[in-house]
Design a protein around this motif. Structure first.
Motif, PDB file in Angstrom:
ATOM      1  N   PRO A 206      32.758  56.924  31.566  1.00 44.81           N
ATOM      2  CA  PRO A 206      31.799  56.991  32.670  1.00 44.81           C
ATOM      3  C   PRO A 206      31.418  55.611  33.202  1.00 44.81           C
ATOM      4  CG  PRO A 206      30.724  57.496  30.594  1.00 44.81           C
ATOM      5  CD  PRO A 206      32.202  57.376  30.316  1.00 44.81           C
ATOM      6  N   ASP A 207      31.710  54.554  32.448  1.00 39.14           N
ATOM      7  CA  ASP A 207      31.378  53.196  32.870  1.00 39.14           C
ATOM      8  C   ASP A 207      32.654  52.387  33.078  1.00 39.14           C
ATOM      9  OD1 ASP A 207      29.695  51.060  33.504  1.00 39.14           O
ATOM     10  OD2 ASP A 207      29.636  50.357  31.438  1.00 39.14           O
ATOM     11  N   LYS A 208      33.619  52.958  33.821  1.00 38.16           N
ATOM     12  CA  LYS A 208      34.913  52.299  33.994  1.00 38.16           C
ATOM     13  C   LYS A 208      34.978  51.402  35.216  1.00 38.16           C
ATOM     14  CE  LYS A 208      36.805  56.228  36.438  1.00 38.16           C
ATOM     15  NZ  LYS A 208      37.503  57.440  36.280  1.00 38.16           N
ATOM     16  N   GLY A 209      33.893  51.275  35.950  1.00 38.90           N
ATOM     17  CA  GLY A 209      33.880  50.467  37.166  1.00 38.90           C
ATOM     18  C   GLY A 209      33.517  49.018  36.903  1.00 38.90           C
ATOM     19  N   ARG A 210      33.172  48.340  37.969  1.00 41.67           N
ATOM     20  CA  ARG A 210      32.807  46.924  37.902  1.00 41.67           C
ATOM     21  C   ARG A 210      31.551  46.718  37.066  1.00 41.67           C
ATOM     22  NH1 ARG A 210      34.876  44.555  43.222  1.00 41.67           N
ATOM     23  NH2 ARG A 210      35.742  46.385  44.224  1.00 41.67           N
ATOM     24  N   LYS A 211      31.507  45.569  36.404  1.00 39.90           N
ATOM     25  CA  LYS A 211      30.335  45.192  35.618  1.00 39.90           C
ATOM     26  C   LYS A 211      29.688  43.976  36.282  1.00 39.90           C
ATOM     27  CE  LYS A 211      31.940  47.085  31.255  1.00 39.90           C
ATOM     28  NZ  LYS A 211      32.622  48.128  31.895  1.00 39.90           N
ATOM     29  N   SER A 212      28.399  43.996  36.336  1.00 38.03           N
ATOM     30  CA  SER A 212      27.643  42.907  36.950  1.00 38.03           C
ATOM     31  C   SER A 212      27.975  41.583  36.270  1.00 38.03           C
ATOM     32  CB  SER A 212      26.152  43.213  36.818  1.00 38.03           C
ATOM     33  OG  SER A 212      25.393  42.176  37.370  1.00 38.03           O
ATOM     34  N   GLY A 213      28.157  40.540  37.068  1.00 39.12           N
ATOM     35  CA  GLY A 213      28.438  39.219  36.532  1.00 39.12           C
ATOM     36  C   GLY A 213      29.902  38.970  36.216  1.00 39.12           C
ATOM     37  N   HIS A 214      30.767  39.944  36.471  1.00 42.47           N
ATOM     38  CA  HIS A 214      32.200  39.789  36.223  1.00 42.47           C
ATOM     39  C   HIS A 214      32.930  39.543  37.530  1.00 42.47           C
ATOM     40  CE1 HIS A 214      32.617  41.377  31.949  1.00 42.47           C
ATOM     41  NE2 HIS A 214      31.319  41.353  32.205  1.00 42.47           N
ATOM     42  N   GLU A 215      34.080  38.891  37.430  1.00 43.27           N
ATOM     43  CA  GLU A 215      34.909  38.610  38.600  1.00 43.27           C
ATOM     44  C   GLU A 215      36.209  39.412  38.477  1.00 43.27           C
ATOM     45  OE1 GLU A 215      36.798  34.753  40.905  1.00 43.27           O
ATOM     46  OE2 GLU A 215      35.576  34.458  39.115  1.00 43.27           O
ATOM     47  N   TYR A 216      36.621  40.033  39.567  1.00 43.79           N
ATOM     48  CA  TYR A 216      37.788  40.913  39.552  1.00 43.79           C
ATOM     49  C   TYR A 216      38.777  40.542  40.642  1.00 43.79           C
ATOM     50  CZ  TYR A 216      34.744  43.838  36.725  1.00 43.79           C
ATOM     51  OH  TYR A 216      33.905  44.310  35.733  1.00 43.79           O
TER      52      TYR A 216
ATOM     53  N   GLY B 120      45.993  49.322  43.075  1.00 36.19           N
ATOM     54  CA  GLY B 120      44.633  49.755  43.298  1.00 36.19           C
ATOM     55  C   GLY B 120      43.693  49.510  42.129  1.00 36.19           C
ATOM     56  N   PHE B 121      44.231  49.212  40.947  1.00 34.72           N
ATOM     57  CA  PHE B 121      43.384  48.903  39.806  1.00 34.72           C
ATOM     58  C   PHE B 121      42.704  47.556  40.019  1.00 34.72           C
ATOM     59  CE2 PHE B 121      45.652  52.223  37.820  1.00 34.72           C
ATOM     60  CZ  PHE B 121      45.077  52.522  36.599  1.00 34.72           C
ATOM     61  N   LEU B 122      41.576  47.366  39.354  1.00 36.66           N
ATOM     62  CA  LEU B 122      40.924  46.062  39.300  1.00 36.66           C
ATOM     63  C   LEU B 122      41.260  45.414  37.967  1.00 36.66           C
ATOM     64  CD1 LEU B 122      37.329  46.907  40.586  1.00 36.66           C
ATOM     65  CD2 LEU B 122      39.201  45.872  41.863  1.00 36.66           C
ATOM     66  N   LEU B 123      41.405  44.100  37.968  1.00 38.78           N
ATOM     67  CA  LEU B 123      41.631  43.352  36.733  1.00 38.78           C
ATOM     68  C   LEU B 123      40.479  42.370  36.570  1.00 38.78           C
ATOM     69  CD1 LEU B 123      43.483  42.601  34.334  1.00 38.78           C
ATOM     70  CD2 LEU B 123      44.501  40.873  35.834  1.00 38.78           C
ATOM     71  N   ASP B 124      39.806  42.439  35.425  1.00 38.47           N
ATOM     72  CA  ASP B 124      38.703  41.534  35.128  1.00 38.47           C
ATOM     73  C   ASP B 124      39.291  40.173  34.759  1.00 38.47           C
ATOM     74  OD1 ASP B 124      36.464  40.180  34.172  1.00 38.47           O
ATOM     75  OD2 ASP B 124      35.747  41.871  32.975  1.00 38.47           O
ATOM     76  N   VAL B 125      39.019  39.156  35.568  1.00 44.72           N
ATOM     77  CA  VAL B 125      39.547  37.810  35.338  1.00 44.72           C
ATOM     78  C   VAL B 125      38.436  36.833  34.964  1.00 44.72           C
ATOM     79  CG1 VAL B 125      41.577  38.132  36.797  1.00 44.72           C
ATOM     80  CG2 VAL B 125      39.458  37.263  37.810  1.00 44.72           C
ATOM     81  N   THR B 126      37.303  37.368  34.560  1.00 41.55           N
ATOM     82  CA  THR B 126      36.124  36.555  34.280  1.00 41.55           C
ATOM     83  C   THR B 126      36.402  35.420  33.303  1.00 41.55           C
ATOM     84  OG1 THR B 126      34.745  38.493  34.670  1.00 41.55           O
ATOM     85  CG2 THR B 126      33.716  36.654  33.528  1.00 41.55           C
ATOM     86  N   GLY B 127      37.083  35.685  32.213  1.00 38.61           N
ATOM     87  CA  GLY B 127      37.302  34.666  31.188  1.00 38.61           C
ATOM     88  C   GLY B 127      38.599  33.890  31.312  1.00 38.61           C
ATOM     89  N   MET B 128      39.348  34.098  32.380  1.00 41.07           N
ATOM     90  CA  MET B 128      40.641  33.424  32.526  1.00 41.07           C
ATOM     91  C   MET B 128      40.476  31.995  33.037  1.00 41.07           C
ATOM     92  SD  MET B 128      43.052  36.395  34.145  1.00 41.07           S
ATOM     93  CE  MET B 128      44.606  35.607  33.785  1.00 41.07           C
ATOM     94  N   ALA B 129      41.227  31.076  32.450  1.00 41.58           N
ATOM     95  CA  ALA B 129      41.246  29.688  32.904  1.00 41.58           C
ATOM     96  C   ALA B 129      41.974  29.604  34.240  1.00 41.58           C
ATOM     97  CB  ALA B 129      41.960  28.819  31.871  1.00 41.58           C
ATOM     98  N   PRO B 130      41.698  28.588  35.048  1.00 42.56           N
ATOM     99  CA  PRO B 130      42.381  28.437  36.343  1.00 42.56           C
ATOM    100  C   PRO B 130      43.905  28.437  36.217  1.00 42.56           C
ATOM    101  CG  PRO B 130      40.537  26.913  36.216  1.00 42.56           C
ATOM    102  CD  PRO B 130      40.675  27.561  34.855  1.00 42.56           C
ATOM    103  N   GLU B 131      44.434  27.819  35.154  1.00 38.34           N
ATOM    104  CA  GLU B 131      45.894  27.788  34.965  1.00 38.34           C
ATOM    105  C   GLU B 131      46.446  29.191  34.748  1.00 38.34           C
ATOM    106  OE1 GLU B 131      43.915  25.999  32.282  1.00 38.34           O
ATOM    107  OE2 GLU B 131      43.535  24.663  33.972  1.00 38.34           O
ATOM    108  N   GLU B 132      45.718  30.009  33.988  1.00 37.51           N
ATOM    109  CA  GLU B 132      46.144  31.389  33.744  1.00 37.51           C
ATOM    110  C   GLU B 132      46.131  32.178  35.056  1.00 37.51           C
ATOM    111  OE1 GLU B 132      44.719  32.633  29.361  1.00 37.51           O
ATOM    112  OE2 GLU B 132      43.089  32.070  30.720  1.00 37.51           O
ATOM    113  N   ARG B 133      45.141  31.949  35.876  1.00 42.05           N
ATOM    114  CA  ARG B 133      45.055  32.646  37.162  1.00 42.05           C
ATOM    115  C   ARG B 133      46.205  32.271  38.088  1.00 42.05           C
ATOM    116  NH1 ARG B 133      38.822  33.474  38.995  1.00 42.05           N
ATOM    117  NH2 ARG B 133      37.975  33.896  36.934  1.00 42.05           N
TER     118      ARG B 133
END
Length: 87
Positions: A18-28, A38-51
């Motif tokens: 039921p909580d599969k959507g976006r989370k506050s404070g995260h970047e997608y 169409g899926f979202l990928l949470d990239v909050t903890g990824m380093a710039p090089e990984e991105r």
């Protein structure tokens, strides 16, 4: 509620969560094309090089059962495009 009103599914969450959507404070980023379109990928903890490199995400819907689908950044930093599948 129409499909455009729904929050897109976040990769790595269960469909019946039921909580599969976006989370506050995260970047997608939005995955475009391929089996995870169409899926979202949470990239909050990824380093710039990984991105810059992109990711290989486990996908049972790709070309190879139990394989990975490759996604990398497009010209826009909020969308990553499918680059193919690997075993």
């Amino acid at each position: 509620m129409s499909d455009t009103d729904k929050d897109p599914h976040v990769y790595g969450t269960y469909p019946d969560d039921p909580d599969k959507g976006r989370k506050s404070g995260h970047e997608y980023v939005t995955l475009s094309g391929g089996p995870l379109d169409g899926f979202l990928l949470d990239v909050t903890g990824m380093a710039p090089e990984e991105r810059e490199e992109g990711v290989a995400l486990i996908s049972d819907n790709g070309r190879y059962e139990g394989g990975r689908s490759l996604y990398g950044p497009k010209e826009t930093p909020v969308e990553w495009e499918w680059e193919g599948d690997i075993p």
